[in-house]
Design a protein around this motif. Sequence first.
Motif, PDB file in Angstrom:
ATOM      1  N   ILE A   1     -25.179 -28.427  -9.795  1.00  0.00           N
ATOM      2  CA  ILE A   1     -26.396 -27.767  -9.362  1.00  0.00           C
ATOM      3  C   ILE A   1     -26.218 -27.416  -7.887  1.00  0.00           C
ATOM      4  O   ILE A   1     -25.880 -28.288  -7.087  1.00  0.00           O
ATOM      5  N   HIS A  57     -22.704 -28.398  -3.923  1.00  0.00           N
ATOM      6  CA  HIS A  57     -23.284 -28.636  -5.237  1.00  0.00           C
ATOM      7  C   HIS A  57     -23.499 -30.130  -5.481  1.00  0.00           C
ATOM      8  O   HIS A  57     -22.734 -30.960  -4.997  1.00  0.00           O
ATOM      9  N   VAL A  59     -23.080 -32.769  -8.268  1.00  0.00           N
ATOM     10  CA  VAL A  59     -22.276 -32.886  -9.481  1.00  0.00           C
ATOM     11  C   VAL A  59     -22.718 -34.132 -10.231  1.00  0.00           C
ATOM     12  O   VAL A  59     -22.742 -35.236  -9.679  1.00  0.00           O
ATOM     13  N   LYS A  61     -21.903 -36.195 -13.770  1.00  0.00           N
ATOM     14  CA  LYS A  61     -21.078 -36.345 -14.971  1.00  0.00           C
ATOM     15  C   LYS A  61     -22.010 -36.767 -16.099  1.00  0.00           C
ATOM     16  O   LYS A  61     -22.557 -37.866 -16.084  1.00  0.00           O
ATOM     17  N   GLN A  62     -22.190 -35.875 -17.053  1.00  0.00           N
ATOM     18  CA  GLN A  62     -23.160 -36.079 -18.115  1.00  0.00           C
ATOM     19  C   GLN A  62     -22.493 -36.701 -19.331  1.00  0.00           C
ATOM     20  O   GLN A  62     -21.368 -36.356 -19.674  1.00  0.00           O
ATOM     21  N   TYR A 140     -30.563 -24.666 -13.912  1.00  0.00           N
ATOM     22  CA  TYR A 140     -29.160 -25.090 -14.019  1.00  0.00           C
ATOM     23  C   TYR A 140     -29.033 -26.312 -14.924  1.00  0.00           C
ATOM     24  O   TYR A 140     -28.150 -26.373 -15.783  1.00  0.00           O
ATOM     25  N   ALA A 141     -29.899 -27.297 -14.731  1.00  0.00           N
ATOM     26  CA  ALA A 141     -29.827 -28.531 -15.523  1.00  0.00           C
ATOM     27  C   ALA A 141     -30.092 -28.259 -17.003  1.00  0.00           C
ATOM     28  O   ALA A 141     -29.381 -28.761 -17.876  1.00  0.00           O
ATOM     29  N   GLN A 143     -29.810 -25.329 -18.692  1.00  0.00           N
ATOM     30  CA  GLN A 143     -28.746 -24.503 -19.284  1.00  0.00           C
ATOM     31  C   GLN A 143     -27.466 -25.301 -19.531  1.00  0.00           C
ATOM     32  O   GLN A 143     -26.841 -25.164 -20.585  1.00  0.00           O
ATOM     33  N   GLU A 144     -27.082 -26.126 -18.570  1.00  0.00           N
ATOM     34  CA  GLU A 144     -25.843 -26.892 -18.744  1.00  0.00           C
ATOM     35  C   GLU A 144     -25.985 -27.929 -19.849  1.00  0.00           C
ATOM     36  O   GLU A 144     -25.064 -28.125 -20.644  1.00  0.00           O
ATOM     37  N   ASN A 145     -27.121 -28.585 -19.939  1.00  0.00           N
ATOM     38  CA  ASN A 145     -27.292 -29.582 -20.993  1.00  0.00           C
ATOM     39  C   ASN A 145     -27.389 -28.940 -22.368  1.00  0.00           C
ATOM     40  O   ASN A 145     -26.896 -29.504 -23.340  1.00  0.00           O
ATOM     41  N   ARG A 147     -25.775 -26.216 -23.139  1.00  0.00           N
ATOM     42  CA  ARG A 147     -24.378 -25.872 -23.414  1.00  0.00           C
ATOM     43  C   ARG A 147     -23.625 -27.076 -23.962  1.00  0.00           C
ATOM     44  O   ARG A 147     -22.893 -26.981 -24.955  1.00  0.00           O
ATOM     45  N   LEU A 148     -23.832 -28.236 -23.339  1.00  0.00           N
ATOM     46  CA  LEU A 148     -23.167 -29.456 -23.796  1.00  0.00           C
ATOM     47  C   LEU A 148     -23.654 -29.879 -25.184  1.00  0.00           C
ATOM     48  O   LEU A 148     -22.851 -30.300 -26.022  1.00  0.00           O
TER      49      LEU A 148
END
Length: 156
Positions: A1, A57, A59, A61-62, A140-141, A143-145, A147-148
């Motif tokens: 982010i 950013h 970062v 790690k999810q 951002y959070a 969309q990325e989650n 995607r995962l």
Amino acid sequence: IPYNPLTPREQALAEIEKIGDLDSWPNDYKKYSAMNELIKWKKVLSEYDSGHEPLTHFVLKQSIVAIGPAAFVPFPFEMFVEMTLRIRKDSPYLHTLCLSDCNGTISYFPSQDQLCRGGYEIWAFKAGSAYSMVDNADTYAVQENLRLLKALSQQM
């Protein structure tokens, strides 16, 4: 982010000077608030004194876990519900549970539409660190989650 640019050193010094001596603050509530502001500005100065390049950013790690039709999405924040509802709505899993304060506890994480409302949670999001995330950090959070989650569902 993405982070917003680090506040200029001169501004941090001016803010510390404006706060002045904490013993001069009239009551405990205002003193506590001033102390938090002082800590934030000292963190900014510490970043400049560290000698490393300013961060750009945040970062994270999810670690998303899925069990059958359920997915668990942990966050080291207290998430505002609007974000978790967006993730649940578009998740490929029948049951998507967003978990707050997992794998650490950083601060509150408001959705962009809440920033204008102010309050303690918004202040903590913006001032709890030397760096502040961009106003649309929630996008951002989410969309990325998503995607995962989609990538994980395709592995099953």
